[in-house]
Design a protein around this motif. Structure first.
Motif, short mmCIF file in Angstrom:
data_model
loop_
_atom_site.label_atom_id
_atom_site.label_comp_id
_atom_site.label_asym_id
_atom_site.label_seq_id
_atom_site.Cartn_x
_atom_site.Cartn_y
_atom_site.Cartn_z
N ILE A 60 -4.43 3.11 8.63
CA ILE A 60 -4.93 2.74 9.95
C ILE A 60 -6.09 1.76 9.91
O ILE A 60 -6.45 1.20 10.95
CB ILE A 60 -5.34 3.99 10.76
CG1 ILE A 60 -6.50 4.73 10.09
CG2 ILE A 60 -4.16 4.92 10.96
CD1 ILE A 60 -7.05 5.87 10.94
N THR A 61 -6.68 1.52 8.74
CA THR A 61 -7.82 0.62 8.68
C THR A 61 -7.51 -0.68 7.94
O THR A 61 -7.93 -1.75 8.35
CB THR A 61 -9.02 1.30 8.01
OG1 THR A 61 -8.61 1.82 6.74
CG2 THR A 61 -9.54 2.45 8.86
N MET A 62 -6.82 -0.62 6.82
CA MET A 62 -6.44 -1.79 6.03
C MET A 62 -7.65 -2.68 5.71
O MET A 62 -7.81 -3.78 6.21
CB MET A 62 -5.37 -2.60 6.75
CG MET A 62 -4.08 -1.84 7.00
SD MET A 62 -3.17 -1.39 5.51
CE MET A 62 -2.39 -2.93 5.10
N ASP A 63 -8.53 -2.18 4.85
CA ASP A 63 -9.70 -2.92 4.40
C ASP A 63 -9.26 -4.26 3.82
O ASP A 63 -8.48 -4.31 2.88
CB ASP A 63 -10.42 -2.09 3.33
CG ASP A 63 -11.62 -2.80 2.75
OD1 ASP A 63 -11.95 -3.91 3.20
OD2 ASP A 63 -12.23 -2.24 1.81
N PRO A 64 -9.74 -5.41 4.37
CA PRO A 64 -9.31 -6.71 3.86
C PRO A 64 -9.72 -6.97 2.43
O PRO A 64 -9.18 -7.88 1.77
CB PRO A 64 -9.96 -7.71 4.83
CG PRO A 64 -11.07 -6.95 5.48
CD PRO A 64 -10.64 -5.53 5.53
N GLU A 65 -10.68 -6.20 1.91
CA GLU A 65 -11.11 -6.37 0.52
C GLU A 65 -10.22 -5.61 -0.45
O GLU A 65 -10.31 -5.80 -1.67
CB GLU A 65 -12.56 -5.90 0.36
CG GLU A 65 -13.57 -6.68 1.18
CD GLU A 65 -13.62 -8.15 0.77
OE1 GLU A 65 -13.54 -8.42 -0.44
OE2 GLU A 65 -13.73 -9.00 1.66
N ALA A 66 -9.36 -4.75 0.06
CA ALA A 66 -8.54 -3.90 -0.80
C ALA A 66 -7.43 -4.70 -1.46
O ALA A 66 -6.87 -5.63 -0.87
CB ALA A 66 -7.94 -2.75 0.01
N ASP A 67 -7.12 -4.34 -2.68
CA ASP A 67 -5.98 -4.91 -3.40
C ASP A 67 -4.77 -4.02 -3.10
O ASP A 67 -4.63 -2.94 -3.66
CB ASP A 67 -6.27 -4.94 -4.91
CG ASP A 67 -5.16 -5.59 -5.72
OD1 ASP A 67 -4.01 -5.66 -5.22
OD2 ASP A 67 -5.42 -6.01 -6.85
N LEU A 68 -3.93 -4.45 -2.19
CA LEU A 68 -2.82 -3.61 -1.75
C LEU A 68 -1.84 -3.31 -2.87
O LEU A 68 -1.25 -2.23 -2.90
CB LEU A 68 -2.09 -4.28 -0.58
CG LEU A 68 -2.90 -4.44 0.71
CD1 LEU A 68 -2.02 -5.00 1.82
CD2 LEU A 68 -3.52 -3.13 1.13
N PHE A 69 -1.68 -4.25 -3.80
CA PHE A 69 -0.77 -3.98 -4.91
C PHE A 69 -1.30 -2.85 -5.78
O PHE A 69 -0.55 -1.97 -6.21
CB PHE A 69 -0.55 -5.23 -5.75
CG PHE A 69 0.47 -5.04 -6.84
CD1 PHE A 69 1.83 -5.11 -6.56
CD2 PHE A 69 0.08 -4.76 -8.15
CE1 PHE A 69 2.78 -4.91 -7.56
CE2 PHE A 69 1.01 -4.56 -9.15
CZ PHE A 69 2.37 -4.63 -8.86
N ALA A 70 -2.60 -2.85 -6.03
CA ALA A 70 -3.21 -1.80 -6.86
C ALA A 70 -3.17 -0.45 -6.15
O ALA A 70 -3.06 0.60 -6.80
CB ALA A 70 -4.65 -2.17 -7.21
N LYS A 71 -3.24 -0.46 -4.83
CA LYS A 71 -3.29 0.78 -4.07
C LYS A 71 -1.92 1.33 -3.69
O LYS A 71 -1.81 2.47 -3.24
CB LYS A 71 -4.14 0.58 -2.81
CG LYS A 71 -5.62 0.44 -3.09
CD LYS A 71 -6.42 0.35 -1.80
CE LYS A 71 -7.92 0.43 -2.07
NZ LYS A 71 -8.32 1.75 -2.59
N SER A 72 -0.87 0.53 -3.85
CA SER A 72 0.48 0.96 -3.48
C SER A 72 1.21 1.55 -4.68
O SER A 72 1.16 0.98 -5.77
CB SER A 72 1.29 -0.21 -2.93
OG SER A 72 0.71 -0.74 -1.76
N SER A 73 1.87 2.67 -4.47
CA SER A 73 2.70 3.24 -5.53
C SER A 73 4.16 2.83 -5.38
O SER A 73 4.96 3.04 -6.29
CB SER A 73 2.59 4.77 -5.53
OG SER A 73 3.01 5.31 -4.29
N CYS A 74 4.51 2.23 -4.23
CA CYS A 74 5.86 1.71 -4.03
C CYS A 74 5.84 0.73 -2.88
O CYS A 74 4.85 0.64 -2.12
CB CYS A 74 6.86 2.84 -3.76
SG CYS A 74 6.66 3.69 -2.17
N THR A 75 6.91 -0.03 -2.75
CA THR A 75 7.09 -0.92 -1.62
C THR A 75 8.51 -0.79 -1.11
O THR A 75 9.45 -0.59 -1.89
CB THR A 75 6.81 -2.40 -2.00
OG1 THR A 75 7.10 -3.23 -0.86
CG2 THR A 75 7.65 -2.85 -3.18
N SER A 76 8.66 -0.88 0.21
CA SER A 76 10.00 -0.80 0.80
C SER A 76 10.68 -2.16 0.85
O SER A 76 11.74 -2.31 1.44
CB SER A 76 9.93 -0.20 2.20
OG SER A 76 9.36 -1.10 3.12
#
Length: 348
Positions: A60-76
């Motif tokens: 619900i927040t999606m911090d723009p500084e976050a590395d989404l690849f590092a934080k994701s365990s899978c992708t659809s």
């Protein structure tokens, strides 16, 4: 397929080929819920419902500084390296009793071959000339969720097509947002599916990863439709890959006019309770490292492995298994007394 349809499909493919190869891949549904971290960050039960695809770091927040690849365990999405998030409003069918039901989605066919989706949508990244990939923290919005005036929508950017074929594998019409495509959602019993196309801006100011309205930092180029974007204005000189969403809303079981509203209103509406004029798409970048830039530089094509960019295609059973529980928990399936607009969804 008629010769005119074949020619139109071939022309689209040739236009893309003239620009270089393009990525075209499937993304299955990650979650359907009332969360919008771009427009309503931190809020559960946002004003209207969205269907989201991509990496399961979505929140619900999606911090723009976050590395989404590092934080994701899978992708659809079919490329393992793409944990971006893509989302749109949900299309509903309204019956003559005033009840609402979510329109199901299916994968898309087309001249480049069938893609397999469990709901969700198909994504295109179309380069044109020297193309600069998005940076970490980049996000943008196409369309306006509150717009009720179709004349304010550029048909070459957001459109709908009446898909008269009983399956998505038989191509209907020509290039995206051309021919008989409309801003309005088609209301015709001949439609077996409704194809929705959303084309994003391709020009960036080169400085801001976002803007207060999520649109001012980007602009459309001089091109029209799915052509890579065309020349950029001096205010937004950096050429981006052209992102295009393609959704196939399956209305086959909703094409009996006896079930439609008796007042003559369109039985198909988006989750804002507005028609095609309010169609919109949200994008939050989340590719691994510089893999998207490498994909653009090395002409990675369609949805196959591309070793030069480190892109690996997942099996559809793998990416379709990537799901995320609702953060704003409510039942949005089946028949509803009303669409969830502020109030919780109520079963019919």
């Amino acid at each position: 397929m008629q010769w005119a349809t074949l020619a139109a499909a071939a022309l689209f493919a040739q236009n893309v080929a003239a620009q270089g190869s393009m990525l075209r891949f499937a993304c299955s549904q990650l979650v359907v819920e009332r969360v919008d971290p771009l427009v309503n960050p931190g809020m559960k039960f946002t004003p209207h419902l969205h269907q989201i695809v991509g990496g399961n770091a979505f929140n619900i927040t999606m911090d723009p500084e976050a590395d989404l690849f590092a934080k994701s365990s899978c992708t659809s999405c079919s490329f393992k390296q793409d944990t971006s998030n893509y989302w749109t409003a949900v299309m509903f069918f309204k019956n003559k009793a005033g009840q609402y039901k979510r329109v199901p989605q299916t994968g898309n066919g087309g001249p480049q071959g069938k893609l397999f989706n469990d709901g969700g949508l198909d994504i295109y990244y179309i380069p044109s000339g020297k193309t600069t990939a998005f940076k970490k923290g980049f996000r943008m919005l196409a369309g306006a969720a509150g717009n009720t005036d179709s004349s304010k929508v550029k048909l070459s950017n957001i459109c709908h097509r009446c898909w008269t074929s009983p399956n998505e594998g038989t191509f209907v019409g020509g290039a995206p947002c051309s021919g008989t495509d409309t801003v309005a959602i088609p209301a015709d019993t001949k439609c077996k599916m409704i194809r929705q196309t959303i084309i994003f801006p391709t020009c960036w100011d080169g400085k801001n990863l976002d803007s207060p309205n999520h649109q001012d930092h980007v602009a459309y180029g001089q091109g029209s439709g799915a052509n890579g974007g065309g020349a950029c204005p001096s205010t937004h000189p950096v050429k981006l890959p052209q992102i295009m969403y393609e959704l196939m809303w399956n209305v086959t079981d909703m094409s009996n006019k006896a079930d439609w509203p008796t007042d003559g209103s369109n039985p198909f509406v988006y989750s804002m309770n507005i028609g095609g004029s309010a169609a919109h798409g949200d994008y939050v970048f989340g590719w691994k490292d510089n893999s998207l830039q490498l994909a653009m530089d090395n002409n990675c094509n369609l949805n196959g492995d591309c070793p030069k960019a480190g892109l690996t295609k997942q099996a559809d059973s793998v990416y379709s298994a990537c799901k995320k529980p609702q953060q704003a928990v409510e039942s949005v399936d089946g028949w509803l007394k009303a669409m969830p607009l502020g109030e919780m969804a109520i079963k019919a």
